[in-house]
Motif scaffolding. Sequence first.
Motif, PDB file in Angstrom:
ATOM      1  N   MET A 128       0.838  -1.181   0.000  1.00  0.00           N
ATOM      2  CA  MET A 128       0.000   0.000   0.000  1.00  0.00           C
ATOM      3  C   MET A 128       0.885   1.247   0.000  1.00  0.00           C
ATOM      4  N   GLU A 129       0.494   2.241  -0.774  1.00  0.00           N
ATOM      5  CA  GLU A 129       1.287   3.459  -0.881  1.00  0.00           C
ATOM      6  C   GLU A 129       1.091   4.353   0.334  1.00  0.00           C
ATOM      7  N   ILE A 130       2.068   5.222   0.568  1.00  0.00           N
ATOM      8  CA  ILE A 130       2.034   6.125   1.720  1.00  0.00           C
ATOM      9  C   ILE A 130       0.750   6.946   1.734  1.00  0.00           C
ATOM     10  N   LYS A 131       0.375   7.513   0.589  1.00  0.00           N
ATOM     11  CA  LYS A 131      -0.836   8.348   0.523  1.00  0.00           C
ATOM     12  C   LYS A 131      -2.083   7.574   0.960  1.00  0.00           C
ATOM     13  N   GLU A 132      -2.162   6.310   0.563  1.00  0.00           N
ATOM     14  CA  GLU A 132      -3.330   5.494   0.932  1.00  0.00           C
ATOM     15  C   GLU A 132      -3.363   5.243   2.444  1.00  0.00           C
ATOM     16  N   ILE A 133      -2.203   4.951   3.012  1.00  0.00           N
ATOM     17  CA  ILE A 133      -2.119   4.712   4.453  1.00  0.00           C
ATOM     18  C   ILE A 133      -2.485   5.992   5.209  1.00  0.00           C
ATOM     19  N   GLN A 134      -1.946   7.118   4.730  1.00  0.00           N
ATOM     20  CA  GLN A 134      -2.253   8.398   5.371  1.00  0.00           C
ATOM     21  C   GLN A 134      -3.751   8.681   5.314  1.00  0.00           C
ATOM     22  N   GLN A 135      -4.381   8.370   4.177  1.00  0.00           N
ATOM     23  CA  GLN A 135      -5.829   8.604   4.055  1.00  0.00           C
ATOM     24  C   GLN A 135      -6.604   7.709   5.023  1.00  0.00           C
ATOM     25  N   GLN A 136      -6.143   6.476   5.188  1.00  0.00           N
ATOM     26  CA  GLN A 136      -6.767   5.570   6.168  1.00  0.00           C
ATOM     27  C   GLN A 136      -6.722   6.179   7.565  1.00  0.00           C
ATOM     28  N   ILE A 137      -5.556   6.727   7.921  1.00  0.00           N
ATOM     29  CA  ILE A 137      -5.379   7.334   9.244  1.00  0.00           C
ATOM     30  C   ILE A 137      -6.329   8.520   9.408  1.00  0.00           C
ATOM     31  N   VAL A 138      -6.420   9.373   8.380  1.00  0.00           N
ATOM     32  CA  VAL A 138      -7.325  10.524   8.417  1.00  0.00           C
ATOM     33  C   VAL A 138      -8.772  10.035   8.597  1.00  0.00           C
ATOM     34  N   ASP A 139      -9.153   9.001   7.847  1.00  0.00           N
ATOM     35  CA  ASP A 139     -10.507   8.455   7.941  1.00  0.00           C
ATOM     36  C   ASP A 139     -10.797   7.910   9.340  1.00  0.00           C
ATOM     37  N   GLU A 140      -9.811   7.210   9.906  1.00  0.00           N
ATOM     38  CA  GLU A 140      -9.991   6.654  11.249  1.00  0.00           C
ATOM     39  C   GLU A 140     -10.190   7.764  12.282  1.00  0.00           C
ATOM     40  N   PHE A 141      -9.386   8.798  12.204  1.00  0.00           N
ATOM     41  CA  PHE A 141      -9.495   9.902  13.163  1.00  0.00           C
ATOM     42  C   PHE A 141     -10.803  10.663  12.997  1.00  0.00           C
ATOM     43  N   SER A 142     -11.325  10.711  11.773  1.00  0.00           N
ATOM     44  CA  SER A 142     -12.569  11.453  11.546  1.00  0.00           C
ATOM     45  C   SER A 142     -13.781  10.743  12.154  1.00  0.00           C
ATOM     46  N   MET A 143     -13.624   9.486  12.535  1.00  0.00           N
ATOM     47  CA  MET A 143     -14.734   8.746  13.160  1.00  0.00           C
ATOM     48  C   MET A 143     -14.998   9.213  14.592  1.00  0.00           C
ATOM     49  N   PHE A 144     -14.017   9.910  15.186  1.00  0.00           N
ATOM     50  CA  PHE A 144     -14.162  10.330  16.574  1.00  0.00           C
ATOM     51  C   PHE A 144     -14.645  11.768  16.652  1.00  0.00           C
ATOM     52  N   ASP A 145     -15.574  12.000  17.554  1.00  0.00           N
ATOM     53  CA  ASP A 145     -16.193  13.320  17.677  1.00  0.00           C
ATOM     54  C   ASP A 145     -15.321  14.335  18.397  1.00  0.00           C
ATOM     55  N   ASP A 146     -14.588  13.877  19.388  1.00  0.00           N
ATOM     56  CA  ASP A 146     -13.812  14.849  20.157  1.00  0.00           C
ATOM     57  C   ASP A 146     -12.381  14.382  20.371  1.00  0.00           C
ATOM     58  N   TRP A 147     -11.567  15.299  20.891  1.00  0.00           N
ATOM     59  CA  TRP A 147     -10.148  14.998  21.020  1.00  0.00           C
ATOM     60  C   TRP A 147      -9.826  14.031  22.151  1.00  0.00           C
ATOM     61  N   MET A 148     -10.689  13.910  23.130  1.00  0.00           N
ATOM     62  CA  MET A 148     -10.445  12.901  24.177  1.00  0.00           C
ATOM     63  C   MET A 148     -10.476  11.513  23.546  1.00  0.00           C
ATOM     64  N   GLN A 149     -11.453  11.279  22.667  1.00  0.00           N
ATOM     65  CA  GLN A 149     -11.543   9.986  21.975  1.00  0.00           C
ATOM     66  C   GLN A 149     -10.335   9.772  21.057  1.00  0.00           C
ATOM     67  N   ARG A 150      -9.897  10.836  20.419  1.00  0.00           N
ATOM     68  CA  ARG A 150      -8.734  10.728  19.528  1.00  0.00           C
ATOM     69  C   ARG A 150      -7.464  10.416  20.308  1.00  0.00           C
ATOM     70  N   TYR A 151      -7.322  11.050  21.481  1.00  0.00           N
ATOM     71  CA  TYR A 151      -6.158  10.745  22.316  1.00  0.00           C
ATOM     72  C   TYR A 151      -6.185   9.286  22.753  1.00  0.00           C
ATOM     73  N   GLU A 152      -7.359   8.808  23.137  1.00  0.00           N
ATOM     74  CA  GLU A 152      -7.484   7.396  23.531  1.00  0.00           C
ATOM     75  C   GLU A 152      -7.104   6.484  22.368  1.00  0.00           C
ATOM     76  N   TYR A 153      -7.531   6.847  21.177  1.00  0.00           N
ATOM     77  CA  TYR A 153      -7.202   6.068  19.990  1.00  0.00           C
ATOM     78  C   TYR A 153      -5.689   6.079  19.743  1.00  0.00           C
ATOM     79  N   MET A 154      -5.069   7.261  19.922  1.00  0.00           N
ATOM     80  CA  MET A 154      -3.610   7.349  19.753  1.00  0.00           C
ATOM     81  C   MET A 154      -2.894   6.466  20.764  1.00  0.00           C
ATOM     82  N   ILE A 155      -3.392   6.430  21.982  1.00  0.00           N
ATOM     83  CA  ILE A 155      -2.788   5.580  23.012  1.00  0.00           C
ATOM     84  C   ILE A 155      -2.902   4.114  22.591  1.00  0.00           C
ATOM     85  N   ASP A 156      -4.057   3.736  22.045  1.00  0.00           N
ATOM     86  CA  ASP A 156      -4.245   2.364  21.547  1.00  0.00           C
ATOM     87  C   ASP A 156      -3.268   2.062  20.406  1.00  0.00           C
TER      88      ASP A 156
END
Length: 140
Positions: free
Chosen positions: A1-29
Amino acid sequence: MEIKEIQQQIVDEFSMFDDWMQRYEYMIDLGKSLPLIEEKYKTEDNIIKGCQSKVWVHAELEDDKLVFTADSDAIITKGIIAILVRAFSDQKPQDIIEADTQFIDDIGLKEHLSPNRANGLVSMIKQLKLYAVAYQTQLN
């Protein structure tokens, strides 16, 4: 998989969370799933300068692709390096050198980090690209 595709996956995953507390928890995971650096590589040479917490990164060339392993002594920082390792590991050095890091801004990471962590993030990206430059030189 190309870098751009992986980066887009990451952006998509982060967009699923409503707030930054959830995003921080996801980053910890994400940090928990980081390919860990071997203890023998946890040396002063592999520490990323400019990070408040300790971050170690090791790079190896496997089949003309750069594979990164890393670790950090801080859970949020470990999440940050996990995102970068996921985006850039197992890629050709030239592709890493040329890669855009706009996805970091797209997920809003920089603006939600303390100034010290934001500087650390920039240092991490710089270090991964420096490894790519070093290995690309060897390949030529």
